[in-house]
Design a protein around this motif. Structure first.
Motif, PDB file in Angstrom:
ATOM      1  N   ARG A   1       0.831  -1.125   0.061  1.00  0.00           N
ATOM      2  CA  ARG A   1      -0.140  -0.041  -0.113  1.00  0.00           C
ATOM      3  C   ARG A   1       0.948   1.277   0.031  1.00  0.00           C
ATOM      4  O   ARG A   1       1.733   1.354   0.665  1.00  0.00           O
ATOM      5  CB  ARG A   1      -0.792   0.070   1.173  1.00  0.00           C
ATOM      6  CG  ARG A   1      -2.289   1.055   0.885  1.00  0.00           C
ATOM      7  CD  ARG A   1      -2.664   0.899   2.398  1.00  0.00           C
ATOM      8  NE  ARG A   1      -2.048   1.405   3.770  1.00  0.00           N
ATOM      9  CZ  ARG A   1      -2.510   1.615   4.931  1.00  0.00           C
ATOM     10  NH1 ARG A   1      -3.736   1.133   5.319  1.00  0.00           N
ATOM     11  NH2 ARG A   1      -2.103   2.123   5.801  1.00  0.00           N
ATOM     12  N   VAL A   2       0.392   2.107  -0.663  1.00  0.00           N
ATOM     13  CA  VAL A   2       1.292   3.559  -0.686  1.00  0.00           C
ATOM     14  C   VAL A   2       0.452   4.562  -0.017  1.00  0.00           C
ATOM     15  O   VAL A   2      -0.803   4.801  -0.492  1.00  0.00           O
ATOM     16  CB  VAL A   2       1.195   4.004  -2.164  1.00  0.00           C
ATOM     17  CG1 VAL A   2       2.081   5.384  -2.266  1.00  0.00           C
ATOM     18  CG2 VAL A   2       1.967   3.072  -3.266  1.00  0.00           C
ATOM     19  N   ASP A   3       0.997   5.057   0.783  1.00  0.00           N
ATOM     20  CA  ASP A   3       0.355   5.852   1.957  1.00  0.00           C
ATOM     21  C   ASP A   3       0.551   7.573   1.530  1.00  0.00           C
ATOM     22  O   ASP A   3       1.876   7.941   1.476  1.00  0.00           O
ATOM     23  CB  ASP A   3       0.653   5.763   3.270  1.00  0.00           C
ATOM     24  CG  ASP A   3       0.235   4.443   3.948  1.00  0.00           C
ATOM     25  OD1 ASP A   3      -0.528   3.633   3.243  1.00  0.00           O
ATOM     26  OD2 ASP A   3       0.875   4.166   4.865  1.00  0.00           O
ATOM     27  N   LEU A   4      -0.630   8.233   1.073  1.00  0.00           N
ATOM     28  CA  LEU A   4      -0.342   9.557   0.619  1.00  0.00           C
ATOM     29  C   LEU A   4      -1.355  10.499   1.299  1.00  0.00           C
ATOM     30  O   LEU A   4      -2.404   9.859   1.962  1.00  0.00           O
ATOM     31  CB  LEU A   4      -0.539   9.802  -0.951  1.00  0.00           C
ATOM     32  CG  LEU A   4       0.159   8.729  -1.741  1.00  0.00           C
ATOM     33  CD1 LEU A   4      -0.481   8.718  -3.120  1.00  0.00           C
ATOM     34  CD2 LEU A   4       1.679   9.286  -1.909  1.00  0.00           C
TER      35      LEU A   4
ATOM     36  N   ILE B   1      -8.510   9.827 -10.026  1.00  0.00           N
ATOM     37  CA  ILE B   1      -7.025   9.657 -10.441  1.00  0.00           C
ATOM     38  C   ILE B   1      -6.222   8.366 -10.026  1.00  0.00           C
ATOM     39  O   ILE B   1      -5.575   7.672 -10.909  1.00  0.00           O
ATOM     40  CB  ILE B   1      -6.158  10.551  -9.549  1.00  0.00           C
ATOM     41  CG1 ILE B   1      -6.642  12.209 -10.104  1.00  0.00           C
ATOM     42  CG2 ILE B   1      -4.663  10.420  -9.670  1.00  0.00           C
ATOM     43  CD1 ILE B   1      -5.786  13.410  -9.249  1.00  0.00           C
ATOM     44  N   LEU B   2      -7.096   7.438  -8.952  1.00  0.00           N
ATOM     45  CA  LEU B   2      -6.481   6.408  -8.659  1.00  0.00           C
ATOM     46  C   LEU B   2      -7.084   5.284  -9.652  1.00  0.00           C
ATOM     47  O   LEU B   2      -5.821   4.329 -10.037  1.00  0.00           O
ATOM     48  CB  LEU B   2      -6.871   6.322  -7.291  1.00  0.00           C
ATOM     49  CG  LEU B   2      -6.182   6.933  -6.089  1.00  0.00           C
ATOM     50  CD1 LEU B   2      -6.781   6.542  -4.878  1.00  0.00           C
ATOM     51  CD2 LEU B   2      -4.687   6.855  -5.968  1.00  0.00           C
TER      52      LEU B   2
ATOM     53  N   PHE C   1       5.687   8.761  -6.451  1.00  0.00           N
ATOM     54  CA  PHE C   1       5.879  10.187  -7.138  1.00  0.00           C
ATOM     55  C   PHE C   1       4.878  10.539  -8.330  1.00  0.00           C
ATOM     56  O   PHE C   1       4.792  11.740  -8.155  1.00  0.00           O
ATOM     57  CB  PHE C   1       7.329  10.032  -7.682  1.00  0.00           C
ATOM     58  CG  PHE C   1       8.244   9.624  -6.699  1.00  0.00           C
ATOM     59  CD1 PHE C   1       8.776  10.960  -5.861  1.00  0.00           C
ATOM     60  CD2 PHE C   1       9.278   8.752  -6.721  1.00  0.00           C
ATOM     61  CE1 PHE C   1       9.654  10.637  -4.723  1.00  0.00           C
ATOM     62  CE2 PHE C   1      10.255   8.628  -5.555  1.00  0.00           C
ATOM     63  CZ  PHE C   1      10.554   9.648  -4.879  1.00  0.00           C
ATOM     64  N   ASP C   2       4.508   9.547  -9.096  1.00  0.00           N
ATOM     65  CA  ASP C   2       3.436  10.321  -9.963  1.00  0.00           C
ATOM     66  C   ASP C   2       2.111  10.552  -9.432  1.00  0.00           C
ATOM     67  O   ASP C   2       1.514  11.407 -10.191  1.00  0.00           O
ATOM     68  CB  ASP C   2       3.208   8.612 -11.017  1.00  0.00           C
ATOM     69  CG  ASP C   2       4.245   8.520 -11.944  1.00  0.00           C
ATOM     70  OD1 ASP C   2       5.138   9.361 -12.032  1.00  0.00           O
ATOM     71  OD2 ASP C   2       4.278   7.288 -12.569  1.00  0.00           O
TER      72      ASP C   2
ATOM     73  N   VAL D   1      -2.126  14.658  -9.034  1.00  0.00           N
ATOM     74  CA  VAL D   1      -2.897  15.423  -8.160  1.00  0.00           C
ATOM     75  C   VAL D   1      -2.668  16.879  -8.295  1.00  0.00           C
ATOM     76  O   VAL D   1      -3.624  17.771  -8.444  1.00  0.00           O
ATOM     77  CB  VAL D   1      -2.651  14.922  -6.666  1.00  0.00           C
ATOM     78  CG1 VAL D   1      -3.342  15.852  -5.679  1.00  0.00           C
ATOM     79  CG2 VAL D   1      -3.211  13.342  -6.470  1.00  0.00           C
ATOM     80  N   LYS D   2      -1.567  17.403  -8.278  1.00  0.00           N
ATOM     81  CA  LYS D   2      -1.157  18.813  -8.647  1.00  0.00           C
ATOM     82  C   LYS D   2      -1.911  19.174  -9.828  1.00  0.00           C
ATOM     83  O   LYS D   2      -2.694  20.078 -10.099  1.00  0.00           O
ATOM     84  CB  LYS D   2       0.314  19.007  -8.723  1.00  0.00           C
ATOM     85  CG  LYS D   2       0.468  20.457  -8.779  1.00  0.00           C
ATOM     86  CD  LYS D   2       0.067  21.284  -7.959  1.00  0.00           C
ATOM     87  CE  LYS D   2       0.356  22.702  -8.041  1.00  0.00           C
ATOM     88  NZ  LYS D   2      -0.063  23.459  -9.104  1.00  0.00           N
ATOM     89  N   LYS D   3      -1.724  18.671 -11.075  1.00  0.00           N
ATOM     90  CA  LYS D   3      -2.252  19.006 -12.367  1.00  0.00           C
ATOM     91  C   LYS D   3      -3.850  18.729 -12.317  1.00  0.00           C
ATOM     92  O   LYS D   3      -4.349  19.718 -12.947  1.00  0.00           O
ATOM     93  CB  LYS D   3      -1.713  17.905 -13.468  1.00  0.00           C
ATOM     94  CG  LYS D   3      -0.181  18.094 -13.742  1.00  0.00           C
ATOM     95  CD  LYS D   3       0.306  17.214 -14.777  1.00  0.00           C
ATOM     96  CE  LYS D   3       1.781  17.426 -14.990  1.00  0.00           C
ATOM     97  NZ  LYS D   3       2.266  16.585 -16.178  1.00  0.00           N
ATOM     98  N   GLU D   4      -4.293  17.879 -11.686  1.00  0.00           N
ATOM     99  CA  GLU D   4      -5.910  17.459 -11.670  1.00  0.00           C
ATOM    100  C   GLU D   4      -6.583  18.560 -10.759  1.00  0.00           C
ATOM    101  O   GLU D   4      -7.469  19.134 -11.193  1.00  0.00           O
ATOM    102  CB  GLU D   4      -6.136  16.156 -11.375  1.00  0.00           C
ATOM    103  CG  GLU D   4      -7.418  15.830 -11.446  1.00  0.00           C
ATOM    104  CD  GLU D   4      -7.939  15.928 -12.963  1.00  0.00           C
ATOM    105  OE1 GLU D   4      -9.258  15.868 -13.420  1.00  0.00           O
ATOM    106  OE2 GLU D   4      -6.949  15.748 -13.957  1.00  0.00           O
TER     107      GLU D   4
END
Length: 302
Positions: free
Chosen positions: A202-205, A225-226, A268-269, A274-277
């Motif tokens: 799991r990636v925690d963001l 996005i996911l 990283f992606d 998220v920033k672009k969207e």
């Protein structure tokens, strides 16, 4: 003339032994030296032969036993590093015992010799405490395998992919492609986080949005996005939820699952996507700020 003949007649004729050994007669000390030599051979000759036989046969037996034990270890899929170490240790220990056995056959006092070797080993051990602790930690890592070559781990204050595990140190390749050589005692002194022990991870963001943004819209954008990323697994399903109310933002916990080999790419992606969207959807990413209110007064300052 007569005196010369009588003198010649009185001279002793050389014996056969004198002719063989030499013109000079043998000294009286020659016979005791030979007798001592024969006595030495009688007393120590057979023990020396036995000691030589014990040494050569013992060394061959030790070599055979070492090869057989290493064969069994390889058959049980023991780590190659541990097999090599066990081979050297068993061979060295066996040869020492063979030498002690040979010396014992000669009647030498091996008890004092063992005591001297033990004292020397203790002194060396005290002077190499750090190296021995790394060595012991290396043995534990090889035996219990908290990680293996190719695993991505976080240990000893370093995150990286395990490249090599040795008896004293381990080599990790960091995400920026640097080689970190870490003492094994440092790796085992604290917790070890293995990211690739299991296939999925799991990636925690965490992303923050302004208090003025619509909550449902933010969650919908993040979930889209996911789900649009093929590296994100559908099972376990990704999760988006509010994790807290910050001083300047609403914090959203974003938890996608992916294959362990894709961990850093997804990590990283996601930040970039998220920033672009958020910019495209008009969702603001807040930053710490303060509102300053100035109240005017009519009082005089003296």
């Amino acid at each position: 003339m007569n005196s010369f003949l009588f003198a010649a007649a009185d001279a002793v004729a050389p014996t056969e032994a004198d002719a063989i050994i030499g013109s000079e007669p043998m000294s009286e000390s020659t016979f005791p030296l030979m007798e001592k030599g024969f006595e030495f051979l009688q007393v120590y000759g057979l023990p020396i032969i036995h000691a030589i036989i014990i040494y050569f046969i013992g060394v061959k037996v030790v070599r055979y036993a070492t090869k057989y034990i290493c064969h069994l270890m390889k058959k049980s899929k023991t780590d190659e590093t541990l097999v090599k170490f066990a081979s050297h240790l068993i061979n060295a220990t066996g040869v020492v015992f063979v030498i002690i056995g040979a010396l014992t056959k000669l009647g030498m006092p091996t008890t004092s010799m063992v005591a001297v070797v033990g004292a020397a080993g203790l002194a060396i051990g005290l002077s190499l405490q750090g190296a021995l602790s790394n060595f012991a930690a290396g043995i534990l890592i090889i035996m219990f395998k908290p990680f293996k070559v190719g695993d991505l781990i976080d240990a000893g204050g370093t995150v990286g992919t395990v490249r090599e595990i040795e008896l004293f140190t381990s080599k990790l390749i960091t995400p920026d492609n640097k080689t970190a050589v870490i003492p094994n005692s440092l790796l085992t002194a604290d917790k070890i986080i293995n990211f690739t022990e299991t296939e999925d991870i799991r990636v925690d963001l965490t992303f923050g949005c302004s208090y003025g943004d619509d909550n449902d819209k933010v969650k919908s954008v993040l979930m889209n996005i996911l789900t649009s990323d093929p590296r994100v697994l559908t099972e376990p399903a990704p999760m988006v939820s509010i994790s807290g109310h910050g001083d300047s933002s609403i914090n959203y916990a974003v938890r996608p699952w992916c294959k362990a080999v894709n961990y850093w790419d997804v990590y990283f992606d996601m930040h970039e996507k998220v920033k672009k969207e958020f910019d495209a959807q008009g969702i603001s990413i807040p930053f710490p700020q303060r509102d300053l209110h100035i109240v005017s007064g009519t009082g005089k300052i003296s």
